[in-house]
Structure formats: C-alpha cells, structure tokens
Scaffold this active site. Structure first.
Site, short mmCIF file in Angstrom:
data_model
loop_
_atom_site.label_atom_id
_atom_site.label_comp_id
_atom_site.label_asym_id
_atom_site.label_seq_id
_atom_site.Cartn_x
_atom_site.Cartn_y
_atom_site.Cartn_z
N SER A 54 -14.78 -2.12 27.76
CA SER A 54 -14.13 -0.85 28.01
C SER A 54 -12.62 -1.02 28.19
CB SER A 54 -14.79 -0.22 29.25
OG SER A 54 -14.46 1.13 29.38
N ARG A 59 -15.74 10.32 40.41
CA ARG A 59 -16.71 9.28 40.11
C ARG A 59 -18.00 9.87 39.54
NH1 ARG A 59 -16.85 4.11 38.61
NH2 ARG A 59 -18.60 2.95 39.49
N ASP A 109 -23.67 4.66 23.29
CA ASP A 109 -22.42 4.84 24.04
C ASP A 109 -21.63 5.98 23.39
OD1 ASP A 109 -19.96 4.69 25.26
OD2 ASP A 109 -19.67 2.55 24.92
N HIS A 153 -22.62 3.97 27.79
CA HIS A 153 -21.46 3.09 27.99
C HIS A 153 -21.76 1.99 29.02
CE1 HIS A 153 -17.29 1.97 27.77
NE2 HIS A 153 -17.07 2.21 29.04
N ASP A 154 -22.60 2.31 29.99
CA ASP A 154 -23.00 1.36 31.03
C ASP A 154 -23.58 0.07 30.47
OD1 ASP A 154 -22.31 2.03 33.54
OD2 ASP A 154 -24.26 2.81 34.16
#
Lengths: 203, 384
Positions: free
Chosen positions: B157, B227, B324, B357-358
């Site tokens: 990322s 967040r 993602d 994306h994690d």
C-alpha cells in the site's frame, strides 16, 4: 540444462531464435524455455502465464513473469517491442486464436506457435473409426474437461495465415515420439502430431 | 531470548532511536531542523553488508513489524506472519530494518514532538511530509546503519509507494523493490475517501484546530470515524459478508428499533474505531493521508510513468489481490506496464484472494509462495 533435455518442440524453437534477441513467451508455463534462452542464447524478455503455481515456478527460474489472462489481450505491450513472440502449446486453449496471432505480430517482428495437430492420423482414427473424441499424448484431456477449445489442423492454420496475410517462414512437424522424421515432411498434416510454425507479417 | 515465543518469531525486540542533527529538506520547501527516527532490526547484517532489507510501513503502521516487546506481550509486530526465521522475509538470511516514518506517532519525530524553534508541540504546524521526504530520511538511516545498497525495499500500500520512490530516487541503492497492493498515484475516489476521513477529524469539536493536546483532549469521535471509513475500504464486499453477514449482535437476535448497534458489522467497526484512537494520533492521520494524496512520481515527468521510471535499475516484484478495490490489480498493472515499457525486470503476481486490500497483511498461501520464491532468489543473489 542442455538442449537435449529440453522438450523437443522447445529445442527447435530455441534454434529458431537468434542470440541476443528479445522474446515474449505467451503461456510460458514454468519458464523452462525462457530460462534456457536466457542462459544459452543471451535472450531477454518476459513470460505471460495465468496459473499461480507456474508463476511461482517462473520466479524460481529467474524468469520475468507477468501473471495475466491471454484472453484479455496484449494491450500492455507496445508495437514492435519484441523480436519474437512465442506461443507454445497454447494457441488451442485461447478464446480468440486469430486475434491473438495478429496481436503477436503487432508487438513482435516474428511469431512462433506450436500446437497439437488435429489432422494427425491417430486423431483422425479415433474420431473417424471409433467415433470418440481423440485422447492422445498431445491431447491428454477428456472432451468435458479439456482446456483445448480451438483445435485445428495444419491446413486450417495455414488457411488462417493466408486470410490474415501472414507469411509462414518455417514449418516443422514432430511425430508421436516428438522427433522430426523425414517421412512426416511428405504428409505433414497426416503424420505430424505437433505442428510448429515461424511466421511474420506479409507485405 | 525467551522460550515462550514461537520458534518462527524473531522473539524479543528492542526499538532503537536515532537522532539526526542535519536538517532534513522537505518537498514543501520547509525543513525539519533535526529529527529522530524510531526503528527496529531483525536478523544479522552480513560481512559485506549485502543482505539488508528495508520494510516501509503503510498508513497506520510503525517500526514494530515483527517480534514481541516482552515475554507476556500478546500482540506481535504488524507483519509477524511474513518476517521471521524461515518466513518469506527470512531473518536467518536477511538483516531486516523497519522504521517509523517522520510525522508518525510511534516514536519518530511527529506532530506530538517538540518544535525546537519555539519549545512547543508541533501539533498542526508539523510540516506536510511526502513519500519522497520519507525516502530521503530513510536513506540517511541507511547511512547510519552502514548500508550502501539494500538487497530489497519492501512495502504494501503506502509502503509500496515508498519502495517505488526508492527505486526512482536512489537507483543504485537497492537491488529489488517489492510492491504489494499499491498504485502509482491515488484515484479521485481514493482521495475522496481520504478527504472524508480528514473532515471527520477536523470537524470533531475536540480537534481544536489541531491543538487538542494543549487542551488535554483527543478528537476521538473524528479519528474513530476516519478509521471506520478506512476499514470499510480495506475489506471487500465478499469479505464483509463472510465475516459478518447480517448477523445480529445480541444473543436474542431481535432488532432494537433504535439507533443502537444491531449488527455485528456495526459493532466491529465501532471497536476498530475505538481501539485505533488509543494508539494513533489524529494529526498523524491527517499527515499520512496527505502523503498518500500527493504521491505521484509521474507528475514531474509530464505524467508519463515510464519516463519517471526510465533510470530505475532495481528489479521488481509487483503483487496485487483480485478483490482489492482500494488499490485494484489494474492500478498495479499501470506500474507493471510502465516497467515493461522501459524493458525493466519485473515479475507480476495477481493473487486470487477474497479479503480486499487487507490481504497484503494476511498470510495467504499463494501470496507467501510468491514472496518466498522471489526473496529466495534475492538471498541467493546477494549471498545471504
């Protein structure tokens, strides 16, 4: 690895490729051909491959591999960026072989393809006499789970080349034992199990 | 080393701090008169100093990438799954350096640090830092550690953007760049998400224009919201469905017919938001998102990424994940394409993973197979 240990069709391809050239290998598998060419012919280039295990194998073979689906096209590559674009035993498994062949000649000076010849006598025998879809060394899959969806004969391929104004520079056929035999030159479409072509754009 | 740690962990680690007295010039035109970098190292630097790997952290990461701080520390570093003896980033072979970037809130100089010019906290006056600024500061850390050339610079990322910047700015100081789940610049959608996160923070009444520490408060609601928003973009629709579905939160399974938490996903997001507030600083969050927004190495080259990468000599591994959508595979392919344009050495893996994306932080076998295979070749190359 010596040339003798290389799969027969790959050995012939490597003889067709001039030292120091740039090669793109479509459906490069574990990267055997490119690794051989890099080590013995001072060749540089990339392999395209869809299978994750093969991508890992290419990385282990120090081959620059791009994980991609050939059916999505080759738009990432600029015109004339390679001396040779190779497609070994993959033509019969893509959705649009005719488009891919044209793409090969857009981004490369010459194209090299190999494919299982559907006109091979054993294949004809199985279909013509037994009435079953052929299964052989070159076509090992059953009809229901084969990746080979665009099978053709030497004559079919050469007809496509005429239609697309593609000039065939060289043709080889390999027999059942993947050797090149003198007799298969007389009746290649009947006696050749694997077809190999080198070609370029016609005028 | 304590025997209570798993055998494939680097075990007990101690963070280090280095103070740099030479001012750091920044892309904004400002400079940091002096600064400190917090970092950790794992494994041993070999005799010819050729086996060093730099880990660059992402938005909310820090220098604690692997190992434990005490025998009863229950939470290891953020990339424990990938760094350690026998793991893809193998500490038996490599000397691994991980740092907290400038502007951070985990030990390196950042908004909570004292500005030497006036003896007060920087707060909102901390200069905007860019990816290139970070890389410049990382190069100085490499000097301090006696590393002329990294065997590899690795990041996911925002971390991968630093690895890419390294390859552009210091071509002869790294052999390999490993870029995971990244993009050559943010899309309008990416920037939009960042802006909403920033607005959540700055519109919190406890933000006090960034001087919240002087008021003895924290913009908890804003930072937690930022967040929560981030978390939604890190997961795929499928991953959320698999993880939470529409599972009710309470044991009764009855709807509350109020604005209380009814579903597991709500409770998960609230928890993620609240726990983030305990460990992260709001001004740092603003800075990190801005660094993301500004990253665009092609901008200086007429928006031609191939031109930006023309002098790159590092070899690349680029990896993306199918699900993602924050940095989709097509964004990684932009980088691959630019590298192909310049006949650079690049391997690209598009990993089939449902996690969104994690995924770049998860020990997905197909992903780690690629990392392992690639880094084994790197180790062989540098004699590690």
């Amino acid at each position: 690895m010596s040339e003798l240990q290389l799969r027969a069709d790959l050995a012939i391809i490597s003889q067709w490729i001039a030292p120091g050239s740039r090669v793109l290998d479509l459906g490069c598998g574990d990267g055997t051909l490119l690794k051989y060419l890099q080590e013995h012919r001072d060749v540089s280039g990339y392999g395209l491959e869809i299978d994750p295990a093969n991508v890992v194998a290419c990385i282990r073979n120090k081959v620059d591999v791009i994980q991609t689906d050939l059916d999505a096209g080759l738009s990432d590559f600029d015109p004339d960026s390679f001396d040779y674009v190779v497609m070994s035993q993959t033509l019969q498994a893509v959705s649009y072989p005719h488009r891919l062949i044209c793409e090969m000649l857009r981004i490369g000076r010459q194209g090299i393809v190999t494919f299982p010849n559907f006109g091979y006598w054993r294949v004809r025998l199985q279909l013509g006499l037994k009435g079953r879809m052929p299964v052989s060394n070159a076509l090992p899959h059953a009809w229901y789970d084969t990746p080979n969806i665009r099978l053709c004969t030497l004559r079919d391929f050469e007809a496509l080349c005429r239609e697309q104004n593609i000039r065939i520079l060289e043709r080889h056929v390999l027999d059942h034992a993947h050797h090149e035999r003198a007799f298969s030159r007389w009746l290649p479409n009947l006696l050749g199990e694997v077809a190999m072509y080198r070609f370029e754009r016609g005028d | 080393m304590s025997t209570t740690f798993p055998a494939d962990s680097v075990g007990l680690v101690v963070p280090k701090l280095h103070r740099f007295d030479e001012p750091l010039p920044l892309d904004s035109g400002r400079e940091l008169p002096h600064y400190e970098l917090a970092y950790e190292t794992y494994g041993k630097l070999n005799q010819d100093r050729s086996n060093a790997i730099l880990i660059c952290h992402a938005l909310s990461g820090d220098h604690h990438a692997a190992g434990y701080y005490s025998p009863d520390d229950r939470k290891p570093g953020w990339w424990e799954s990938c760094i350690g003896p026998g793991k893809p980033i193998d500490t038996n072979r490599f000397f691994v350096v991980s740092l907290n970037n400038i502007g951070g809130c985990s030990g390196s100089t950042g908004p909570a640090s004292i500005n030497p010019r006036n003896g007060k906290r920087y707060g909102p006056h901390f200069p905007i830092v860019t990816v290139a600024d970070w890389v410049r500061s990382q190069a100085r850390l490499a000097d301090v550690l006696g590393i002329d050339c990294w065997a590899a610079v690795i990041g996911g990322s925002l971390g991968a953007m630093q690895a890419l910047q390294w390859a552009i700015d210091y071509p002869d100081r790294l052999r390999h760049a490993l870029l995971i789940a990244t993009a050559p610049k943010l899309s309008a959608q990416n920037i939009a998400f960042n802006e909403v996160a920033r607005q959540a923070i700055v519109s919190d009444p406890d933000f006090h224009d960034g001087y919240y520490m002087d008021h003895g408060v924290v913009p908890r609601r804003g930072l937690a919201l930022a967040r929560m928003l981030g978390h939604i973009t890190y997961l795929s629709d499928d991953a959320m469905r698999a993880k939470f579905g529409r599972e009710p939160r309470g044991a009764s399974g009855k709807l509350s017919y109020s604005f209380e938490v009814d579903f597991q996903v709500e409770s998960y997001l609230r928890y993620q938001g609240q726990s983030f507030v305990e460990r992260f600083d709001a001004n740092t969050y603003l800075l990190m998102t801005k660094a993301l927004d500004y990253f665009d190495p092609a901008a200086k080259h007429d928006h031609d990424l191939s031109a930006a990468l023309a002098h790159v000599t590092a070899k690349f591994l680029v990896a993306s994940f199918t699900s993602d959508w924050r940095f989709a595979p097509s964004r990684s392919r932009e980088i691959v394409r630019a590298l192909l344009d310049g006949d650079k050495s690049v391997a690209y893996a598009e990993i089939d993973a449902p996690h969104g994306h994690d995924a770049f932080l998860l020990p997905i076998p197909a992903y780690f197979d690629v990392m392992h295979a690639y880094l084994e070749q790197v180790a062989e190359e540098v004699g590690a």
